[in-house]
Design an enzyme around this catalytic site. Structure first.
Site, PDB file in Angstrom:
ATOM      1  N   GLU A  40      28.943  72.495  71.849  1.00  0.00           N
ATOM      2  CA  GLU A  40      28.951  72.313  73.307  1.00  0.00           C
ATOM      3  C   GLU A  40      30.362  72.059  73.824  1.00  0.00           C
ATOM      4  O   GLU A  40      31.091  71.217  73.304  1.00  0.00           O
ATOM      5  CB  GLU A  40      28.074  71.117  73.720  1.00  0.00           C
ATOM      6  CG  GLU A  40      28.139  70.917  75.230  1.00  0.00           C
ATOM      7  CD  GLU A  40      27.434  69.676  75.751  1.00  0.00           C
ATOM      8  OE1 GLU A  40      26.844  68.932  74.956  1.00  0.00           O
ATOM      9  OE2 GLU A  40      27.504  69.475  76.983  1.00  0.00           O
ATOM     10  N   ASP A 101      38.292  56.394  70.514  1.00  0.00           N
ATOM     11  CA  ASP A 101      38.931  56.392  71.821  1.00  0.00           C
ATOM     12  C   ASP A 101      39.542  55.004  72.010  1.00  0.00           C
ATOM     13  O   ASP A 101      38.819  54.012  71.979  1.00  0.00           O
ATOM     14  CB  ASP A 101      37.844  56.674  72.887  1.00  0.00           C
ATOM     15  CG  ASP A 101      38.408  56.699  74.298  1.00  0.00           C
ATOM     16  OD1 ASP A 101      39.640  56.621  74.456  1.00  0.00           O
ATOM     17  OD2 ASP A 101      37.611  56.810  75.245  1.00  0.00           O
ATOM     18  N   ASP A 103      41.971  52.717  74.494  1.00  0.00           N
ATOM     19  CA  ASP A 103      42.492  52.761  75.856  1.00  0.00           C
ATOM     20  C   ASP A 103      43.183  51.433  76.188  1.00  0.00           C
ATOM     21  O   ASP A 103      42.636  50.367  75.900  1.00  0.00           O
ATOM     22  CB  ASP A 103      41.288  52.969  76.774  1.00  0.00           C
ATOM     23  CG  ASP A 103      41.709  53.377  78.156  1.00  0.00           C
ATOM     24  OD1 ASP A 103      41.263  54.432  78.617  1.00  0.00           O
ATOM     25  OD2 ASP A 103      42.487  52.625  78.792  1.00  0.00           O
TER      26      ASP A 103
END
Ligand SMILES: [Zn+2]
Length: 393
Positions: A40, A101, A103
């Site tokens: 996807e 991830d 941040d």
């Protein structure tokens, strides 16, 4: 930037600067042995229009799709048992890179130089530590290969682990990796977020502390964690023994506000206190716990645990900063400068003052990506030759 101008720049970028064929090879290597079409992709278009369940069979399909839609952002999702489409939302996820991830907004309770979306060279040092700690653990402790580091375009970094062992991990397996690596835990209401309960510190955490120690003093100078009454208060809240906390408070308040000086004083008082009060298990690793709380990588665990979480693709453009999400090698993270990352306009406008600098910086990143893709393909080929080319679903 005006929508028509941005569309025009993106169209030139996808036509002439985006490493299309290499990018497709990387995405395909992350699907192997399943077809590329089962992956996807999703696009974010102007005005936050979001298209999910896109899929491509070959690089040419992506070329046409990019020219037609000119996405502001490209995300990559999971590999399904069939070609993804909106009508087949019940499809099963068969594989997915293991992703991380990190941040800088998750460091807002410790960093003092910036908050929110802002970043600078000082707080970027937290990302350097995160990259070094995770890269070592993923490679040495788990034996994963194919680890790719990508600048998120604004205030963080993404890590993609592409070897078959990582891609075939179940959600529970990903959870176990994430839990192993997550040392800092607890929300805003919890003052002390690191607890090393065992007698001996785990080897992986020892390595992390060694990495932190290389820049800890520099970070103390930059961040001045303990120079204000509020900062000092935060340090005191991490000390589980009231008598020690009171001693530290009294001594440190008399000192000048420099955090290096204050930290060294704290270490000294702590050592003396421990010599006089042996057997206090809650205090055994206090210095290490505080260093970890201040500097250890803060992971968004849900991104790592989720099998179909979409993540911004390498070489996508950050829609707000217009920075290219370039890849960089972990061993060069200390010299990576978010301020020097090529901007979309500089890269595609050959009359922009920073054009040649942006082009060479982009070329450098593409060359690193190319080497990564070659290594990954070689690894996959070797596994196939050894008859070990299946994913354990
Ligand atoms: Zn900063």
């Amino acid at each position: 930037m005006d929508v028509p101008i941005l569309n025009n720049l993106l169209s030139i970028y996808y036509r002439s600067k985006f490493p299309l064929s290499l990018w497709c090879r990387w995405v395909a290597a992350g699907c192997s042995p399943l077809p590329l079409a089962n992956r996807e992709l999703s696009f974010t278009l102007a005005e936050d229009v979001y298209i999910r369940y896109l899929s491509i069979r070959r690089a040419h399909d992506l070329k046409l799709l990019l020219q037609k839609k000119c996405p502001y952002k490209i995300d990559i999702g999971a590999v399904y048992d069939s070609e993804p489409s909106i009508s087949k939302q019940g499809s099963t996820v068969l594989a997915r890179e293991l992703v991380f991830d990190i941040d800088l907004t998750d460091y807002d309770d410790v960093r003092t130089c910036c908050q929110g979306a802002d970043i600078c060279q000082k707080c970027w040092k937290f990302m350097v530590i995160a990259c070094q700690v995770l890269d070592r653990a993923l490679t040495d402790d788990f034996g994963f290969t194919g680890v790719l580091w990508v600048y998120s375009g604004r205030r963080g970094i993404h890590c993609w682990v592409s070897c078959a062992e990582a891609r075939s991990l179940s959600s529970a397996g990903r959870g176990a990796v994430a839990d192993y690596l997550a040392v800092v835990s607890g929300g805003e209401s919890q003052a002390k977020k690191v607890h090393l309960n065992s007698d001996n510190i785990h080897t992986s955490i020892k390595f992390a502390i060694e990495i932190i120690d290389k820049t800890f003093e520099e970070i103390l100078v930059d961040q001045q964690f303990f120079s204000t009454p509020e900062g000092l208060g935060k340090l005191l809240k991490l000390i589980p023994d009231e008598t020690l906390a009171a001693q530290v408070k009294k001594s440190i308040e008399e000192l000048n506000t420099d955090s290096v000086l204050r930290w060294k004083a704290f270490e000294q008082i702590y050592k003396t206190f421990c010599r006089e009060h042996t057997g206090n298990r809650r205090m055994k690793h206090l210095v290490e716990e505080i260093k970890l709380q201040l500097c250890y990588p803060r992971l968004d665990i849900n991104v790592t645990k989720g099998l179909n979480h979409l993540l911004k693709a390498p070489f996508s453009v950050h829609p707000k900063t217009e920075k290219i999400c370039v890849v960089f090698p972990a061993e060069r993270v200390t010299s990576f400068q978010p301020d020097s990352v090529p901007l979309l306009n500089d890269l595609v406008d050959d009359e922009a003052p920073n054009h040649s600098q942006a082009v060479s910086s982009m070329q450098e990143s593409v060359a690193i990506f190319q080497q990564h893709v070659f290594n990954l393909e070689k690894h996959t080929k070797r596994k196939r030759e050894n008859g070990n080319d299946t994913l354990d679903f």
